[in-house]
Write an enzyme that holds these catalytic residues in place. Structure first.
Site, PDB file in Angstrom:
ATOM      1  N   ASP A  37      49.331  46.670  21.196  1.00 28.55           N
ATOM      2  CA  ASP A  37      49.185  45.321  21.790  1.00 28.55           C
ATOM      3  C   ASP A  37      50.536  44.827  21.935  1.00 28.55           C
ATOM      4  O   ASP A  37      51.524  45.170  21.232  1.00 28.55           O
ATOM      5  CB  ASP A  37      48.515  44.469  20.743  1.00 28.55           C
ATOM      6  CG  ASP A  37      47.661  43.460  21.401  1.00 28.55           C
ATOM      7  OD1 ASP A  37      46.365  43.376  21.670  1.00 28.55           O
ATOM      8  OD2 ASP A  37      48.477  42.316  21.694  1.00 28.55           O
ATOM      9  N   ASP A  63      53.214  46.746  25.859  1.00 26.69           N
ATOM     10  CA  ASP A  63      53.312  45.847  27.109  1.00 26.69           C
ATOM     11  C   ASP A  63      52.731  46.731  27.996  1.00 26.69           C
ATOM     12  O   ASP A  63      53.432  47.370  28.756  1.00 26.69           O
ATOM     13  CB  ASP A  63      54.499  45.121  27.336  1.00 26.69           C
ATOM     14  CG  ASP A  63      54.243  44.367  28.540  1.00 26.69           C
ATOM     15  OD1 ASP A  63      53.196  44.069  29.165  1.00 26.69           O
ATOM     16  OD2 ASP A  63      55.325  43.668  28.888  1.00 26.69           O
ATOM     17  N   VAL A  64      51.455  46.722  28.167  1.00 31.07           N
ATOM     18  CA  VAL A  64      50.973  47.490  29.237  1.00 31.07           C
ATOM     19  C   VAL A  64      51.416  47.345  30.790  1.00 31.07           C
ATOM     20  O   VAL A  64      51.058  48.167  31.715  1.00 31.07           O
ATOM     21  CB  VAL A  64      49.199  47.342  29.213  1.00 31.07           C
ATOM     22  CG1 VAL A  64      48.533  47.665  27.971  1.00 31.07           C
ATOM     23  CG2 VAL A  64      48.737  46.030  29.630  1.00 31.07           C
ATOM     24  N   ASN A  90      42.225  48.428  27.856  1.00 31.88           N
ATOM     25  CA  ASN A  90      41.175  47.242  27.584  1.00 31.88           C
ATOM     26  C   ASN A  90      42.241  45.836  27.649  1.00 31.88           C
ATOM     27  O   ASN A  90      41.453  44.694  27.956  1.00 31.88           O
ATOM     28  CB  ASN A  90      40.699  47.504  26.114  1.00 31.88           C
ATOM     29  CG  ASN A  90      40.113  46.260  26.016  1.00 31.88           C
ATOM     30  OD1 ASN A  90      38.919  45.631  26.051  1.00 31.88           O
ATOM     31  ND2 ASN A  90      40.861  45.403  24.886  1.00 31.88           N
ATOM     32  N   TYR A 156      41.829  37.292  38.756  1.00 29.46           N
ATOM     33  CA  TYR A 156      40.976  38.053  37.878  1.00 29.46           C
ATOM     34  C   TYR A 156      40.019  38.842  38.322  1.00 29.46           C
ATOM     35  O   TYR A 156      40.011  40.154  38.247  1.00 29.46           O
ATOM     36  CB  TYR A 156      40.465  36.847  36.794  1.00 29.46           C
ATOM     37  CG  TYR A 156      39.745  37.533  35.705  1.00 29.46           C
ATOM     38  CD1 TYR A 156      40.393  38.121  34.448  1.00 29.46           C
ATOM     39  CD2 TYR A 156      38.450  37.800  35.444  1.00 29.46           C
ATOM     40  CE1 TYR A 156      39.805  38.674  33.326  1.00 29.46           C
ATOM     41  CE2 TYR A 156      37.665  38.306  34.548  1.00 29.46           C
ATOM     42  CZ  TYR A 156      38.631  38.701  33.402  1.00 29.46           C
ATOM     43  OH  TYR A 156      38.029  39.343  32.274  1.00 29.46           O
ATOM     44  N   LYS A 160      39.769  42.928  38.445  1.00 25.45           N
ATOM     45  CA  LYS A 160      38.461  43.667  37.903  1.00 25.45           C
ATOM     46  C   LYS A 160      37.632  44.276  38.922  1.00 25.45           C
ATOM     47  O   LYS A 160      37.230  45.538  38.596  1.00 25.45           O
ATOM     48  CB  LYS A 160      37.613  42.765  37.324  1.00 25.45           C
ATOM     49  CG  LYS A 160      38.121  41.949  35.950  1.00 25.45           C
ATOM     50  CD  LYS A 160      38.748  42.726  34.920  1.00 25.45           C
ATOM     51  CE  LYS A 160      39.310  42.341  33.721  1.00 25.45           C
ATOM     52  NZ  LYS A 160      39.772  43.372  32.885  1.00 25.45           N
TER      53      LYS A 160
HETATM   54  N1  NAD Z   1      35.647  38.035  26.824  1.00 31.70           N
HETATM   55  C1  NAD Z   1      35.075  37.969  27.786  1.00 31.70           C
HETATM   56  O1  NAD Z   1      34.297  37.078  27.996  1.00 31.70           O
HETATM   57  C2  NAD Z   1      35.338  39.217  28.693  1.00 31.70           C
HETATM   58  C3  NAD Z   1      34.454  39.448  29.733  1.00 31.70           C
HETATM   59  C4  NAD Z   1      34.574  40.566  30.640  1.00 31.70           C
HETATM   60  C5  NAD Z   1      35.839  41.218  30.393  1.00 31.70           C
HETATM   61  N2  NAD Z   1      36.662  40.964  29.407  1.00 31.70           N
HETATM   62  C6  NAD Z   1      37.724  42.035  29.260  1.00 31.70           C
HETATM   63  O2  NAD Z   1      38.010  42.305  27.980  1.00 31.70           O
HETATM   64  C7  NAD Z   1      39.265  42.819  27.744  1.00 31.70           C
HETATM   65  C8  NAD Z   1      39.700  42.260  26.313  1.00 31.70           C
HETATM   66  O3  NAD Z   1      39.820  40.783  26.300  1.00 31.70           O
HETATM   67  P1  NAD Z   1      39.290  40.007  25.364  1.00 31.70           P
HETATM   68  O4  NAD Z   1      38.181  39.350  25.773  1.00 31.70           O
HETATM   69  O5  NAD Z   1      39.009  40.755  24.158  1.00 31.70           O
HETATM   70  O6  NAD Z   1      40.323  38.916  25.019  1.00 31.70           O
HETATM   71  P2  NAD Z   1      41.309  38.586  23.949  1.00 31.70           P
HETATM   72  O7  NAD Z   1      42.320  37.662  24.333  1.00 31.70           O
HETATM   73  O8  NAD Z   1      40.672  38.242  22.621  1.00 31.70           O
HETATM   74  O9  NAD Z   1      42.258  39.938  23.612  1.00 31.70           O
HETATM   75  C9  NAD Z   1      43.115  40.562  24.687  1.00 31.70           C
HETATM   76  C10 NAD Z   1      44.285  41.176  24.208  1.00 31.70           C
HETATM   77  O10 NAD Z   1      44.818  41.879  24.886  1.00 31.70           O
HETATM   78  C11 NAD Z   1      46.317  41.757  24.582  1.00 31.70           C
HETATM   79  N3  NAD Z   1      47.202  41.629  25.630  1.00 31.70           N
HETATM   80  C12 NAD Z   1      47.683  40.799  26.506  1.00 31.70           C
HETATM   81  N4  NAD Z   1      48.363  41.164  27.421  1.00 31.70           N
HETATM   82  C13 NAD Z   1      48.790  42.363  26.992  1.00 31.70           C
HETATM   83  C14 NAD Z   1      49.903  43.161  27.466  1.00 31.70           C
HETATM   84  N5  NAD Z   1      50.703  42.672  28.763  1.00 31.70           N
HETATM   85  N6  NAD Z   1      50.000  44.108  26.858  1.00 31.70           N
HETATM   86  C15 NAD Z   1      49.519  44.441  25.815  1.00 31.70           C
HETATM   87  N7  NAD Z   1      48.529  43.780  25.078  1.00 31.70           N
HETATM   88  C16 NAD Z   1      48.244  42.810  25.793  1.00 31.70           C
HETATM   89  C17 NAD Z   1      46.286  40.411  23.683  1.00 31.70           C
HETATM   90  O11 NAD Z   1      47.506  40.338  22.998  1.00 31.70           O
HETATM   91  C18 NAD Z   1      45.044  40.549  23.170  1.00 31.70           C
HETATM   92  O12 NAD Z   1      45.279  41.203  21.733  1.00 31.70           O
HETATM   93  C19 NAD Z   1      40.171  42.209  29.113  1.00 31.70           C
HETATM   94  O13 NAD Z   1      40.399  43.213  29.963  1.00 31.70           O
HETATM   95  C20 NAD Z   1      39.142  41.178  29.484  1.00 31.70           C
HETATM   96  O14 NAD Z   1      39.316  40.923  30.894  1.00 31.70           O
HETATM   97  C21 NAD Z   1      36.461  39.926  28.732  1.00 31.70           C
END
Ligand code: NAD
Length: 278
Positions: A37, A63-64, A90, A156, A160
């Site tokens: 992360d 940092d991805v 993810n 976004y 996706k």
């Molecule tokens: N929460 C939802 O409703 C939802 C729905 C569909 C898809 N998603 C997807 O699920 C995935 C996870 O998101 P989440 O909902 O758990 O959100 P979240 O914000 O709780 O977690 C995302 C994590 O990614 C990390 N992150 C952000 N930028 C980064 C980078 N450049 N390098 C490394 N880490 C980084 C953040 O620090 C955080 O810990 C994402 O791809 C999001 O698009 C989420």
């Protein structure tokens, strides 16, 4: 990949939300886990929260959006556990609003993390998984926004849709090698995704919060509410582990959104029928 115990999983965005839930589920299944992360403090807390769950959980700064950073995280994972078998690309951020309000910096940030981040993870780990020959599985997190574009957040949804397309191609390519691919497509999940501005590096400029009275502001507030009342991330993780074991490409968690997908595909098929009739 039917047998998970004793293998190693690498999860980006592992400090929060879906990534952390995946980390917990993998650890509970007896896997070694690397949580990767951007946010050091949240990452340390996430690793601590899993300390008593499974055999080995490590955190690695990553940092991805930066391919060199992902390569370093991969090297740290091999050093800790020897081999990596499951890679969850993810990490993701939500961003944008109405199309004419979105800065080029926001487009770059969202695409760099959500799309290029997935690609960087694949490029870093695939040669290693091919070489160790013990089988593997790649899970790319997309979203229902990878199938439905009516959300009003163009960067976004563009990112996706691209992750769905990339995963479909990758699955075909890797099938003969016995390496599985899944694309995770949740609807709303209770995480911190609506607070993504916290993860925006300074190089992409400041986060512009839309005026709450504007249509974009109202949409952002509505999405934050839907996220808050969304699915438990632990339920998403259960589906992902099943998909890895059963080698399933599409991982859906919100079957109630089926009608919206059907509407989109019937529009496409109707247009094909029109073309055929001409
Ligand atoms: N929460 C939802 O409703 C939802 C729905 C569909 C898809 N998603 C997807 O699920 C995935 C996870 O998101 P989440 O909902 O758990 O959100 P979240 O914000 O709780 O977690 C995302 C994590 O990614 C990390 N992150 C952000 N930028 C980064 C980078 N450049 N390098 C490394 N880490 C980084 C953040 O620090 C955080 O810990 C994402 O791809 C999001 O698009 C989420």
């Amino acid at each position: 990949m039917r047998e998970l115990a004793g293998k190693t999983a690498f999860v980006t965005g592992g400090a929060s939300g879906i990534g952390l839930a995946l980390g917990r589920a993998f650890a509970e299944a007896g896997m070694n886990v690397v949580l990767a992360d951007l946010k050091a403090e949240a990452l340390a807390a996430a690793v601590e929260s899993l300390r008593d769950v499974g055999p080995g959980v490590r955190g690695v700064a990553c940092d991805v959006a930066d391919p060199a950073s992902v390569e370093r995280a991969a090297a740290a994972s091999y050093e800790a556990f020897g081999k990596v078998h499951v890679v969850c690309n993810n990490a993701g951020v939500g961003g944008g609003s109405g199309i004419d309000n979105i800065s080029i910096d926001t487009w770059r940030w969202v695409l760099d993390v959500n799309l290029m981040g997935v690609l960087h993870g694949i490029r870093a780990f695939l040669p290693h998984i091919r070489a160790h020959g013990e089988g593997g599985h790649i899970v790319n997190t997309a979203s229902m926004a990878g199938f439905l574009s009516g959300f009003g957040f163009s960067p976004y949804t563009a990112s996706k849709f691209a992750v769905v397309a990339m995963s479909e191609g990758l699955a075909t390519e890797l099938k003969p090698l016995g390496i599985g691919v899944s694309v995770l497509c949740p609807g709303f999940v209770r995480t911190r995704i609506a607070e993504s501005g916290r993860n925006r590096p300074a190089r992409y400029g400041p986060t512009r919060t839309p005026d709450p009275a504007s249509p974009a502001g109202a949409l952002a507030a509505q999405i934050a509410e839907l996220v808050q009342s969304g699915l438990d991330p632990a339920a998403v993780a259960v589906r992902v582990l099943a998909a890895i074991r059963e080698d399933e490409l599409y991982v859906f968690t919100h079957p109630e959104m089926r009608a919206e997908v059907e509407r989109r595909f019937s529009g496409i098929l109707a247009a094909m029928d029109k073309a055929a009739a001409r």
